[in-house]
Write an enzyme that holds these catalytic residues in place. Structure first.
Site, mmCIF file in Angstrom:
data_model
loop_
_atom_site.group_PDB
_atom_site.id
_atom_site.type_symbol
_atom_site.label_atom_id
_atom_site.label_comp_id
_atom_site.label_asym_id
_atom_site.label_seq_id
_atom_site.Cartn_x
_atom_site.Cartn_y
_atom_site.Cartn_z
ATOM 1 N N THR A 99 -4.893 2.645 -7.867
ATOM 2 C CA THR A 99 -6.241 2.549 -7.291
ATOM 3 C C THR A 99 -7.100 3.657 -7.886
ATOM 4 O OG1 THR A 99 -5.372 1.550 -5.289
ATOM 5 C CG2 THR A 99 -7.534 2.594 -5.123
ATOM 6 N N LYS A 151 -6.840 -0.929 -10.213
ATOM 7 C CA LYS A 151 -7.561 -1.571 -9.100
ATOM 8 C C LYS A 151 -8.809 -0.761 -8.761
ATOM 9 C CE LYS A 151 -6.987 -2.886 -4.245
ATOM 10 N NZ LYS A 151 -7.757 -1.887 -3.495
ATOM 11 N N SER A 182 0.835 -1.204 0.000
ATOM 12 C CA SER A 182 0.000 0.000 0.000
ATOM 13 C C SER A 182 0.865 1.248 0.000
ATOM 14 C CB SER A 182 -0.877 0.006 1.256
ATOM 15 O OG SER A 182 -1.450 1.278 1.452
ATOM 16 N N TYR A 212 -2.099 5.790 -5.107
ATOM 17 C CA TYR A 212 -3.188 6.747 -5.330
ATOM 18 C C TYR A 212 -2.552 7.875 -6.129
ATOM 19 C CZ TYR A 212 -5.856 4.519 -1.518
ATOM 20 O OH TYR A 212 -6.544 3.632 -0.727
ATOM 21 N N HIS A 259 -12.837 -1.968 -3.059
ATOM 22 C CA HIS A 259 -12.027 -1.493 -1.935
ATOM 23 C C HIS A 259 -12.465 -2.172 -0.629
ATOM 24 C CE1 HIS A 259 -9.131 2.021 -1.560
ATOM 25 N NE2 HIS A 259 -9.211 1.619 -0.300
HETATM 26 C C1 LIG Z 1 -7.650 -1.869 6.488
HETATM 27 C C2 LIG Z 1 -7.673 -1.743 5.012
HETATM 28 C C3 LIG Z 1 -6.831 -0.844 4.388
HETATM 29 C C4 LIG Z 1 -6.826 -0.749 2.997
HETATM 30 N N1 LIG Z 1 -5.939 0.087 2.423
HETATM 31 C C5 LIG Z 1 -5.892 0.162 1.073
HETATM 32 C C6 LIG Z 1 -4.920 0.968 0.452
HETATM 33 O O1 LIG Z 1 -4.090 1.596 1.098
HETATM 34 N N2 LIG Z 1 -4.937 1.013 -0.899
HETATM 35 C C7 LIG Z 1 -5.849 0.325 -1.646
HETATM 36 O O2 LIG Z 1 -5.820 0.422 -2.870
HETATM 37 N N3 LIG Z 1 -6.751 -0.476 -1.073
HETATM 38 C C8 LIG Z 1 -6.789 -0.575 0.264
HETATM 39 N N4 LIG Z 1 -7.681 -1.408 0.850
HETATM 40 C C9 LIG Z 1 -8.550 -2.266 0.014
HETATM 41 C C10 LIG Z 1 -7.871 -3.615 -0.253
HETATM 42 O O3 LIG Z 1 -6.798 -3.469 -1.136
HETATM 43 C C11 LIG Z 1 -8.809 -4.646 -0.878
HETATM 44 O O4 LIG Z 1 -9.462 -4.076 -1.975
HETATM 45 C C12 LIG Z 1 -9.845 -5.190 0.097
HETATM 46 O O5 LIG Z 1 -9.334 -5.250 1.404
HETATM 47 C C13 LIG Z 1 -10.283 -6.568 -0.340
HETATM 48 O O6 LIG Z 1 -11.283 -7.046 0.469
HETATM 49 P P1 LIG Z 1 -11.074 -8.051 1.703
HETATM 50 O O7 LIG Z 1 -10.459 -7.252 2.817
HETATM 51 O O8 LIG Z 1 -12.475 -8.444 2.011
HETATM 52 O O9 LIG Z 1 -10.214 -9.190 1.254
HETATM 53 C C14 LIG Z 1 -7.713 -1.539 2.234
HETATM 54 C C15 LIG Z 1 -8.552 -2.444 2.867
HETATM 55 C C16 LIG Z 1 -8.537 -2.571 4.234
HETATM 56 C C17 LIG Z 1 -9.434 -3.579 4.879
HETATM 57 C C1 LIG Z 2 -4.408 8.870 4.966
HETATM 58 C C2 LIG Z 2 -4.016 7.576 4.396
HETATM 59 C C3 LIG Z 2 -5.041 7.000 3.494
HETATM 60 C C4 LIG Z 2 -4.931 5.563 3.551
HETATM 61 C C5 LIG Z 2 -6.028 4.935 2.800
HETATM 62 C C6 LIG Z 2 -6.133 3.554 3.209
HETATM 63 C C7 LIG Z 2 -7.264 2.909 2.546
HETATM 64 O O1 LIG Z 2 -7.336 2.849 1.357
HETATM 65 C C8 LIG Z 2 -8.303 2.341 3.337
HETATM 66 O O2 LIG Z 2 -9.227 1.752 2.777
HETATM 67 O O3 LIG Z 2 -8.254 2.482 4.570
#
Ligand SMILES: Cc1cc2nc3c(=O)[nH]c(=O)nc-3n(C[C@H](O)[C@H](O)[C@H](O)COP(=O)(O)O)c2cc1C
Ligand SMILES: CCCCCCC(=O)C(=O)O
Length: 330
Positions: free
Chosen positions: A141, A205, A93, A115, A229
């Site tokens: 993303t 994504k 990430s 991002y 997401h």
């Molecule tokens: C705690 C958390 C943080 C996430 N942070 C990001 C991120 O920084 N960038 C991003 O593109 N997606 C982020 N996602 C989305 C994940 O990449 C992914 O799409 C999603 O978690 C998939 O679903 P699942 O948790 O049910 O397996 C995040 C998801 C979670 C749960």
């Molecule tokens: C300020 C940081 C942004 C992080 C985003 C993380 C994310 O995508 C998420 O779903 O949480």
């Protein structure tokens, strides 16, 4: 989930709004049933897959998730250590809490999630940095033109990382950690610029609409990830499994289609592969493994998924993912 602060657990577990999409993701996998084939004499299974030049021991990647140091002191280094041991790829990430160079030192195969940032000078420097660190693909993303609303964080008061932790890859050349900007002016022109400026394969994504899958192909994306997401952006968005068939049809086999969202078992993975996804990514299960046991905990999660997929393939009459087909799914 040993030792996880309840506020941080809610950050990891939660979704946007009423969490309808969060629930819909998992429910969609539970609704599908497999129609197995028999007497196929398949012998031992072979789960290996090659994706954008990356060799994977199984078609399961680690989805990009923010702030791993909230789950375990070793943060993303632990997650990458597990990915390396399991022979799969970790999508790091942009909100990782460890520098990309430290994560890469584990020897794991890494893709980097971006991002797109309005400050193009900073973005170009970041892309140069992660490329130098050895990442093998760029995951852009595209489902987040704005931050989501109404996550559990509002209730719990979680707004930022505690002192001592930062998004280490957002440090600029003066050492200042930049905020991650969600940019509501993003368009296909930004993607074209990104593609032109990197030698890395570009993966989009957050594709759910077939028209966007078609545009992704036309704009030269190397792959797409069907994703909402993890239900954390647009509450009410379609479950990813329900979006998959139309996206696959639009992509028409020209680029690999991956999927994430609510994938929890080997049979979920089998369903995704049988319908035509080239691989899946998992988010929260990796976090729970990390919180429970660091690198070892993540590896255990990955090995459980591998064993379950292997077993389900055998019971469905397939030796390798390529043997699966949509007629096996009801
Ligand atoms: C705690 C958390 C943080 C996430 N942070 C990001 C991120 O920084 N960038 C991003 O593109 N997606 C982020 N996602 C989305 C994940 O990449 C992914 O799409 C999603 O978690 C998939 O679903 P699942 O948790 O049910 O397996 C995040 C998801 C979670 C749960
Ligand atoms: C300020 C940081 C942004 C992080 C985003 C993380 C994310 O995508 C998420 O779903 O949480």
């Amino acid at each position: 989930m040993t030792g996880l602060d309840p506020v941080h657990r809610d950050f990891f577990a939660g979704g946007a709004g009423e969490e309808r999409t969060l629930r819909a993701n998992e429910d969609a996998w539970a609704r599908r049933r497999i129609i197995p084939r028999v007497l196929r004499g398949t012998g031992p299974r072979d789960l290996r897959t090659t994706l954008l030049g990356t060799d994977l021991s199984m078609p399961v990647l680690i989805a990009p998730t923010a702030f791993h140091s909230l789950a375990h002191p070793d943060g993303e280094v632990a997650t990458a250590t597990a990915a390396a041991a399991a022979g799969t790829a970790m999508i790091v990430s942009m909100a990782a809490t460890r520098p990309i160079e430290q994560i890469a030192a584990t020897g794991a195969t890494l893709w980097f999630q971006l991002y797109p940032q309005p400050d193009l000078t900073f973005q170009d420097a970041l892309l140069e940095r992660v490329t130098k660190a050895g990442v093998k693909a760029l995951v852009v993303t595209v489902d987040s033109p704005v931050f989501s609303h109404g996550r559990r964080d509002l209730r719990t008061g979680f707004t930022d990382l505690p002192p001592g932790l930062a998004c280490e890859n957002m440090r600029d050349d003066t050492g200042v950690v930049r905020d991650i900007t969600m940019d509501d002016t993003l368009s296909w022109a930004h993607l074209d610029r990104l593609r032109a400026g990197t030698g890395l394969p570009v993966v989009l994504k957050g594709i759910l609409h077939p028209a966007d899958a078609l545009l992704a192909v036309e704009h030269g994306a190397d792959a797409v990830i069907v994703s909402n997401h993890g239900g954390r952006q647009l509450d009410g968005a379609i479950a990813t499994l329900d979006a998959l068939p139309a996206v696959l049809a639009a992509a028409g086999g020209r680029i690999p289609v991956l999927i994430d969202g609510g994938i929890r078992t080997g049979t979920d993975i089998l369903v995704a592969l049988a319908l035509g996804a080239k691989a899946v990514a998992v988010g929260r299960p990796v976090i729970w493994g990390l919180a429970g046991g660091g690198a070892h905990g993540v590896q255990e999660k990955l090995e459980t998924l591998r064993a379950q997929l292997d077993h389900s393939l055998a019971l469905a009459g397939a030796q390798r993912p390529a043997d699966l087909s949509p007629d096996l799914i009801a």
